[in-house]
Structure formats: structure tokens, C-alpha cells
Design a protein around this motif. Structure first.
Motif, mmCIF file in Angstrom:
data_model
loop_
_atom_site.group_PDB
_atom_site.id
_atom_site.type_symbol
_atom_site.label_atom_id
_atom_site.label_comp_id
_atom_site.label_asym_id
_atom_site.label_seq_id
_atom_site.Cartn_x
_atom_site.Cartn_y
_atom_site.Cartn_z
ATOM 1 N N LEU A 65 -20.668 26.703 25.049
ATOM 2 C CA LEU A 65 -20.871 26.544 23.410
ATOM 3 C C LEU A 65 -20.432 24.671 23.350
ATOM 4 N N LEU A 66 -19.315 24.540 24.624
ATOM 5 C CA LEU A 66 -18.616 23.195 24.268
ATOM 6 C C LEU A 66 -19.639 22.312 24.842
ATOM 7 N N ALA A 67 -20.006 22.810 25.838
ATOM 8 C CA ALA A 67 -20.846 22.146 26.512
ATOM 9 C C ALA A 67 -21.803 21.106 25.590
ATOM 10 N N TRP A 68 -22.545 22.400 25.358
ATOM 11 C CA TRP A 68 -23.657 22.775 24.157
ATOM 12 C C TRP A 68 -23.297 21.249 23.160
ATOM 13 N N TRP A 69 -21.896 21.348 22.749
ATOM 14 C CA TRP A 69 -21.770 21.217 21.076
ATOM 15 C C TRP A 69 -21.429 19.581 21.989
ATOM 16 N N PHE A 70 -20.453 19.219 23.083
ATOM 17 C CA PHE A 70 -20.141 18.047 22.842
ATOM 18 C C PHE A 70 -21.151 16.566 23.745
ATOM 19 N N ALA A 71 -21.674 17.246 25.156
ATOM 20 C CA ALA A 71 -22.817 16.966 25.689
ATOM 21 C C ALA A 71 -24.365 16.671 25.497
ATOM 22 N N SER A 72 -23.889 14.955 25.466
ATOM 23 C CA SER A 72 -25.278 14.761 25.022
ATOM 24 C C SER A 72 -26.783 14.426 26.097
ATOM 25 N N ASP A 73 -26.691 14.924 27.182
ATOM 26 C CA ASP A 73 -27.221 14.207 28.492
ATOM 27 C C ASP A 73 -27.801 15.337 28.585
#
Length: 120
Positions: free
Chosen positions: A33-41
Motif C-alpha cells: 500500500l505504501l509503495a502504491w500510494w507514494f511511488a509514482s514510477d
């Protein structure tokens, strides 16, 4: 002489492993969830997908843990080997799924019949 492999020790160890599987599952799902929310690449999307899949598998392992402790008595001993070989073949050639299903079913049936005749 002291035995260290008592059933109580094994039960406690199994409970710890099941709790660890749950904790790792929750951790991986939160990481997804954190990677999906905060990473955009694309790397963030890849990490989110990987962590999510691992978290789901660990969650399924946590749910199935009590039944994994005892083998299925109705399943022939050769069935897991046949299944792994079928998965390897299907990973190499996915087009073989149509002929592989009846072949795997037939092999498991033959091994179950051989097991039944050996018992008598």
C-alpha cells in the motif's frame, strides 16, 4: 536422557511460525500500500505488486497452516510430484494446458489405483 522433540515443543514452534506468517503478511501488504500510494514510477508499481502478491500468499499460508500440519490421506503420495512436474511443463509451454489436464488426472488416478491394489 532428555528428549527435545516433544509434541508440545512442536506445537509451540508451529504456533510461532503461524504468527510469523501473519505478521509478515500484514507487513508486506502495508508495504504494498505504501509503495502504491507514494511511488509514482514503474519501480514503485513493481514493488507494490510484488509485495502485494507475497503478502497474499503469506496470508493464505496463515489461513491454511492447521491443515498443512497433516497430510491428506486420500491423496496419493505421487500426486505432489506429478503436480510439480506439470507446473514446470506448463511454465515452459503454456500451450500444453489442454493436454496436460487429462494427463495429470490420469497419472494421479493410476497412482491411486496402484496404491489401492498394493494394500490388498
Amino acid at each position: 536422557m532428555r528428549r527435545t522433540d516433544r509434541p508440545d515443543d512442536q506445537k509451540a514452534l508451529g504456533d510461532v511460525r503461524r504468527a510469523m506468517a501473519l505478521a509478515m503478511s500484514i507487513t508486506m501488504l502495508i508495504a504494498a500500500l505504501l509503495a502504491w500510494w507514494f511511488a509514482s514510477d514503474s519501480t514503485g508499481t513493481f514493488v507494490a505488486a510484488a509485495c502485494g502478491r507475497i503478502g497474499l500468499v503469506l496470508g493464505a499460508l496463515w489461513l491454511a497452516w492447521p491443515s498443512l500440519k497433516r497430510p491428506a490421506k486420500w491423496l496419493p503420495a505421487s500426486a505432489p510430484v506429478i503436480g510439480v512436474i506439470a507446473l514446470v511443463v506448463l511454465a515452459a509451454q503454456p500451450r500444453l494446458i489442454i493436454p496436460a489436464i487429462p494427463i495429470v488426472g490420469g497419472l494421479i488416478t493410476v497412482s491411486a489405483l496402484a496404491r489401492a491394489f498394493r494394500r490388498k
